[in-house]
Design a protein around this motif. Structure first.
Motif, PDB file in Angstrom:
ATOM      1  N   UNK A 119       0.871  -1.167   0.000  1.00 19.35           N
ATOM      2  CA  UNK A 119       0.000   0.000   0.000  1.00 19.35           C
ATOM      3  C   UNK A 119       0.912   1.222   0.000  1.00 19.35           C
ATOM      4  N   UNK A 120       0.599   2.203  -0.839  1.00 19.31           N
ATOM      5  CA  UNK A 120       1.479   3.360  -0.934  1.00 19.31           C
ATOM      6  C   UNK A 120       0.715   4.645  -0.623  1.00 19.31           C
ATOM      7  N   UNK A 121       0.980   5.196   0.547  1.00 21.70           N
ATOM      8  CA  UNK A 121       0.356   6.462   0.926  1.00 21.70           C
ATOM      9  C   UNK A 121       1.232   7.629   0.483  1.00 21.70           C
ATOM     10  N   UNK A 122       2.298   7.324  -0.248  1.00 22.91           N
ATOM     11  CA  UNK A 122       3.257   8.338  -0.691  1.00 22.91           C
ATOM     12  C   UNK A 122       3.400   8.246  -2.209  1.00 22.91           C
ATOM     13  N   UNK A 123       4.080   9.227  -2.768  1.00 27.77           N
ATOM     14  CA  UNK A 123       4.428   9.165  -4.190  1.00 27.77           C
ATOM     15  C   UNK A 123       5.932   8.948  -4.263  1.00 27.77           C
ATOM     16  N   UNK A 124       6.339   7.826  -4.840  1.00 26.42           N
ATOM     17  CA  UNK A 124       7.737   7.404  -4.789  1.00 26.42           C
ATOM     18  C   UNK A 124       8.722   8.452  -5.251  1.00 26.42           C
ATOM     19  N   UNK A 125       8.422   9.098  -6.388  1.00 28.04           N
ATOM     20  CA  UNK A 125       9.396  10.008  -6.980  1.00 28.04           C
ATOM     21  C   UNK A 125       9.614  11.276  -6.163  1.00 28.04           C
ATOM     22  N   UNK A 126       8.655  11.625  -5.297  1.00 34.61           N
ATOM     23  CA  UNK A 126       8.794  12.865  -4.529  1.00 34.61           C
ATOM     24  C   UNK A 126       8.985  12.615  -3.038  1.00 34.61           C
ATOM     25  N   UNK A 127       9.085  11.331  -2.637  1.00 28.63           N
ATOM     26  CA  UNK A 127       9.171  11.034  -1.202  1.00 28.63           C
ATOM     27  C   UNK A 127      10.390  10.200  -0.840  1.00 28.63           C
ATOM     28  N   UNK A 128      10.732   9.215  -1.690  1.00 25.27           N
ATOM     29  CA  UNK A 128      11.764   8.252  -1.309  1.00 25.27           C
ATOM     30  C   UNK A 128      13.001   8.369  -2.194  1.00 25.27           C
ATOM     31  N   UNK A 129      14.174   8.246  -1.559  1.00 27.76           N
ATOM     32  CA  UNK A 129      15.432   8.265  -2.305  1.00 27.76           C
ATOM     33  C   UNK A 129      15.617   6.940  -3.037  1.00 27.76           C
ATOM     34  N   UNK A 130      16.540   6.933  -3.986  1.00 29.67           N
ATOM     35  CA  UNK A 130      16.843   5.680  -4.698  1.00 29.67           C
ATOM     36  C   UNK A 130      17.322   4.614  -3.707  1.00 29.67           C
ATOM     37  N   UNK A 131      18.092   5.066  -2.703  1.00 28.85           N
ATOM     38  CA  UNK A 131      18.642   4.144  -1.711  1.00 28.85           C
ATOM     39  C   UNK A 131      17.511   3.463  -0.931  1.00 28.85           C
ATOM     40  N   UNK A 132      16.535   4.270  -0.486  1.00 26.73           N
ATOM     41  CA  UNK A 132      15.406   3.703   0.266  1.00 26.73           C
ATOM     42  C   UNK A 132      14.601   2.755  -0.610  1.00 26.73           C
ATOM     43  N   UNK A 133      14.370   3.156  -1.857  1.00 23.76           N
ATOM     44  CA  UNK A 133      13.574   2.309  -2.763  1.00 23.76           C
ATOM     45  C   UNK A 133      14.283   0.976  -3.010  1.00 23.76           C
ATOM     46  N   UNK A 134      15.622   1.044  -3.217  1.00 17.34           N
ATOM     47  CA  UNK A 134      16.339  -0.181  -3.590  1.00 17.34           C
ATOM     48  C   UNK A 134      16.616  -1.075  -2.383  1.00 17.34           C
ATOM     49  N   UNK A 135      17.214  -0.486  -1.342  1.00 16.57           N
ATOM     50  CA  UNK A 135      17.648  -1.316  -0.214  1.00 16.57           C
ATOM     51  C   UNK A 135      16.504  -1.610   0.751  1.00 16.57           C
ATOM     52  N   UNK A 136      15.558  -0.690   0.820  1.00 17.58           N
ATOM     53  CA  UNK A 136      14.423  -0.910   1.717  1.00 17.58           C
ATOM     54  C   UNK A 136      13.297  -1.642   1.023  1.00 17.58           C
ATOM     55  N   UNK A 137      12.660  -0.969   0.092  1.00 19.71           N
ATOM     56  CA  UNK A 137      11.444  -1.512  -0.503  1.00 19.71           C
ATOM     57  C   UNK A 137      11.710  -2.721  -1.388  1.00 19.71           C
ATOM     58  N   UNK A 138      12.756  -2.614  -2.218  1.00 24.09           N
ATOM     59  CA  UNK A 138      12.938  -3.710  -3.179  1.00 24.09           C
ATOM     60  C   UNK A 138      13.397  -5.000  -2.503  1.00 24.09           C
ATOM     61  N   UNK A 139      14.200  -4.873  -1.459  1.00 23.05           N
ATOM     62  CA  UNK A 139      14.587  -6.077  -0.707  1.00 23.05           C
ATOM     63  C   UNK A 139      13.349  -6.734  -0.109  1.00 23.05           C
ATOM     64  N   UNK A 140      12.460  -5.895   0.448  1.00 17.27           N
ATOM     65  CA  UNK A 140      11.222  -6.451   1.016  1.00 17.27           C
ATOM     66  C   UNK A 140      10.338  -7.058  -0.071  1.00 17.27           C
ATOM     67  N   UNK A 141      10.389  -6.485  -1.272  1.00 17.83           N
ATOM     68  CA  UNK A 141       9.628  -7.080  -2.378  1.00 17.83           C
ATOM     69  C   UNK A 141      10.001  -8.556  -2.543  1.00 17.83           C
ATOM     70  N   UNK A 142      11.290  -8.855  -2.434  1.00 21.99           N
ATOM     71  CA  UNK A 142      11.748 -10.243  -2.589  1.00 21.99           C
ATOM     72  C   UNK A 142      11.405 -11.078  -1.353  1.00 21.99           C
ATOM     73  N   UNK A 143      11.800 -10.587  -0.183  1.00 25.84           N
ATOM     74  CA  UNK A 143      11.703 -11.464   0.986  1.00 25.84           C
ATOM     75  C   UNK A 143      10.283 -11.595   1.532  1.00 25.84           C
ATOM     76  N   UNK A 144       9.441 -10.567   1.320  1.00 29.92           N
ATOM     77  CA  UNK A 144       8.055 -10.729   1.773  1.00 29.92           C
ATOM     78  C   UNK A 144       7.333 -11.744   0.888  1.00 29.92           C
ATOM     79  N   UNK A 145       7.634 -11.700  -0.418  1.00 22.46           N
ATOM     80  CA  UNK A 145       7.053 -12.706  -1.312  1.00 22.46           C
ATOM     81  C   UNK A 145       7.574 -14.089  -0.955  1.00 22.46           C
ATOM     82  N   UNK A 146       8.885 -14.162  -0.702  1.00 21.52           N
ATOM     83  CA  UNK A 146       9.490 -15.456  -0.365  1.00 21.52           C
ATOM     84  C   UNK A 146       8.926 -16.002   0.951  1.00 21.52           C
ATOM     85  N   UNK A 147       8.573 -15.104   1.881  1.00 19.13           N
ATOM     86  CA  UNK A 147       7.987 -15.550   3.154  1.00 19.13           C
ATOM     87  C   UNK A 147       6.641 -16.229   2.903  1.00 19.13           C
ATOM     88  N   UNK A 148       5.828 -15.636   2.020  1.00 21.14           N
ATOM     89  CA  UNK A 148       4.538 -16.243   1.681  1.00 21.14           C
ATOM     90  C   UNK A 148       4.711 -17.602   1.028  1.00 21.14           C
TER      91      UNK A 148
END
Lengths: 582, 30
Positions: A119-148
């Protein structure tokens, strides 16, 4: 609808179903630790990870240890994402110099990505740095799916194992899901997206001069436009394959740099359902009877295809108010026709309706059109797909374990009808399993309806509504349905970046993810302890058309009984208002 | 389609082909 639209939808199902067996077979080999083709490349990496993390791959876990490992891992992941957002102003890869994210929004986003909701209550391009998107969100994209996926595999082991206390090793299932399945597929999809022009760069946003200068709301001339860039393709691939759905840009896959061409749209639509569909075959393969997997897939399609038909029909029929004004809404060689408000011209109505149905069926939540602009019945479809509990395809792993729970409920009710002890795949279904299954089925509706009631009762909840009346109610119901079923798609039109919604929806996501996963693992542990009961004359076959209809009917019945009153207050009234005679 | 896009397409197709063959004949690739 013209011929090319029919062909587009037909091709989608042909390609999807053609990939189910090979990918499902491959995943079964991965989870069974059999040679699966990429061992030579990935095996050494896997062993290094185990060595660094101190994981003993051969050590088995009880269901409670498995659940604890999953909860601790996901909890730590959420904390890391929260801290990355709060400290992004002094971390690298922040070319736009974006400030730290506010605490309530950071909490909401951290929970959202750790729970595979996105769920995104923010707009990525105006809220999150590339670092946050890659190391935070994208890592969770993999491991949260893998957890399921790991929890699903644990449940399958519970079904197949006999008289044992263990259901596998969470760390191994997590690692193998990521390394052997999600990463190779993401690599392929990401590169195909790059080939279509989806942006993948560390360059900061660029400012360009407008060809036609415009004026802003205050009448001042506007001559330039800022075009955000970033490493999007790599995030989009896993966002679709892992049924995450969190877009790199605020408007998700409606953005021309996130979803560039009809082919990229087809590829992303396909990726939404691909793994969830193929896991059905994996299930059948691992329980030793592939018909069982095909039966569950058939139950999913039995609900999915008619719902898709309703959505396409509603959107292609257009807006009756515009028809009264003589507006041509017919499909032709020159226009898509139908209700094109909020849709991308390069995709048209069928591809937008397909996406909307698939993304809400699959607990994905990405969008390529504005669901808020759908017709009332067209918008009802994604709403209902989420309210069915995300078991029609659902999230990777989580959708299928949810449907297996419905299958267990179905054999229990059928068992009551014929007066025999219910069995599923050779395991007796008894009181403990039913109690846990009831939790799985009842918790999401309680969160959705209870949360909606709270939001519409309070000024802070109603304040976010952009379109008061039935549509405003739909906006709130949609937000809670999305968060309360870990989907993450946004209807649009509701201002949710407020402390109230960030906390309410964050809590909804948290409860609906883990208060379901734990009972599922408890069922896995309970089933693993039981002995095998061979089928007898009184056993209900669970691969027949009768059972397929029974499971689909059970899903629809539970969903309908729970949500029809709420739907009547939102999209149903809105549809009647739209079509009422003047 | 520029050179980078073409390269990405070739790499994607190549990797897909590798995975497909590896999946079809896992013993030969493991």
């Amino acid at each position: 609808m013209n011929m090319s639209s029919w062909m587009e939808l037909g091709l989608y199902f042909v390609v999807l179903l053609a990939l189910v067996k090979p990918l499902g077979w491959y995943m079964a080999r991965v989870y069974s630790a059999q040679p699966c083709g990429v061992d030579r490349l990935v095996g050494p990496v896997e062993r290094v990870i185990y060595r660094l993390a101190g994981v003993k791959a051969e050590a088995e876990m009880s269901w409670s240890t498995y659940a604890l490992a999953m909860l601790v891992f996901n909890g730590l992941g959420a904390i890391v994402v929260y801290l990355l957002q709060r400290g992004q102003d002094w971390l690298p890869l922040n070319p736009q110099h974006l400030p730290a994210v506010a605490p309530d929004l950071a909490f909401n986003t951290a929970i959202s990505f750790a729970t595979n909701t996105n769920w995104q209550a923010y707009s990525g391009e105006s809220t999150l740095s590339y670092f946050t998107q890659m190391l935070g969100l994208n890592v969770q994209n993999f491991v949260s799916a893998a957890s399921g996926m790991a929890v699903l595999i644990a449940l399958i082991r519970g079904v197949t194992r006999r008289m044992t206390d263990t259901i596998g090793n969470f760390w191994v299932d997590l690692t193998r899901s990521t390394l052997y399945i999600l990463m190779p597929l993401s690599l392929i999809v990401a590169m195909l997206l790059v080939s279509q022009g989806v942006v993948q760069t560390f360059s900061p946003a660029v400012e360009v001069t407008l060809l036609e200068p415009a004026t802003d709301a205050e009448g001042k001339p506007v001559t330039t436009q800022t075009i955000p860039l970033g490493p999007a393709a790599s995030q989009i691939a896993i966002k679709q394959l892992g049924t995450n759905g969190g877009g790199f840009f605020g408007v998700n896959s409606a953005h021309p740099l996130e979803n560039t061409t009809p082919f990229s749209n087809f590829l992303q639509s396909l990726s939404i359902l691909l793994i969830a569909a193929a896991l059905c075959y994996t299930f059948g393969d691992m329980v030793g009877d592939t018909k069982q997997g095909w039966a569950l897939l058939a139950s999913m399609l039995l609900v999915f295809v008619p719902m898709l038909g309703i959505c396409v029909w509603a959107e292609q029929s257009g807006n009756p108010r515009l028809a009264e004004l003589g507006v041509d809404q017919s499909s032709s060689a020159f226009q898509s026709g139908g209700n094109m408000e909020g849709k991308e011209v390069r995709f048209g109505v069928p591809a937008s309706a397909l996406w909307a149905t698939a993304t809400t069926a699959a607990s994905n939540g990405s969008v390529n059109a504005m669901h808020d602009s759908f017709t009332p019945l067209g918008g009802l479809v994604p709403l209902v797909m989420m309210q069915l509990g995300e078991v029609i395809f659902g999230g990777v792993g989580s959708g299928l374990y949810g449907l297996v729970i419905f299958a267990i409920l179905s054999v229990f009710i059928a068992g009551l009808m014929v007066g025999r002890t219910p069995e599923y795949l050779g395991k007796k279904i008894e009181s403990y399993e039913m109690k846990m299954a009831s939790l799985v089925v009842l918790i999401p509706p309680m969160i959705v309806l209870g949360g909606t009631a709270i939001a519409v009762s309070l000024n802070v909840g109603r304040a976010g509504v952009s379109n008061p009346g039935p549509h405003g109610f739909s906006q709130i119901l949609y937000a809670l349905s999305s968060a309360g079923n870990n989907n993450g798609s946004a209807f649009g039109g509701l201002s949710v970046n407020t402390p109230f919604y960030n906390c309410l929806l964050g809590a909804a996501m948290l409860i609906s993810r883990y208060w379901l996963m734990v009972p599922v693992l408890a069922i896995a542990g309970s089933l693993a302890r039981k002995k095998y009961t061979p089928p007898s004359a009184g056993t209900l076959p669970t691969h027949t058309p009768l059972f397929i209809v029974l499971v689909a009917g059970m899903v629809l019945l539970v969903g309908a009984l729970t949500f029809v009153p709420a739907l009547a207050l939102g999209p149903v009234i809105e549809h009647l208002q739209l079509t009422a005679a003047h | 389609m520029d050179a980078m896009q073409l390269l990405a397409a070739v790499l994607a197709v190549g990797l897909f082909a590798y995975l497909l063959f590896a999946m079809l004949c896992p013993e030969r690739f493991s």
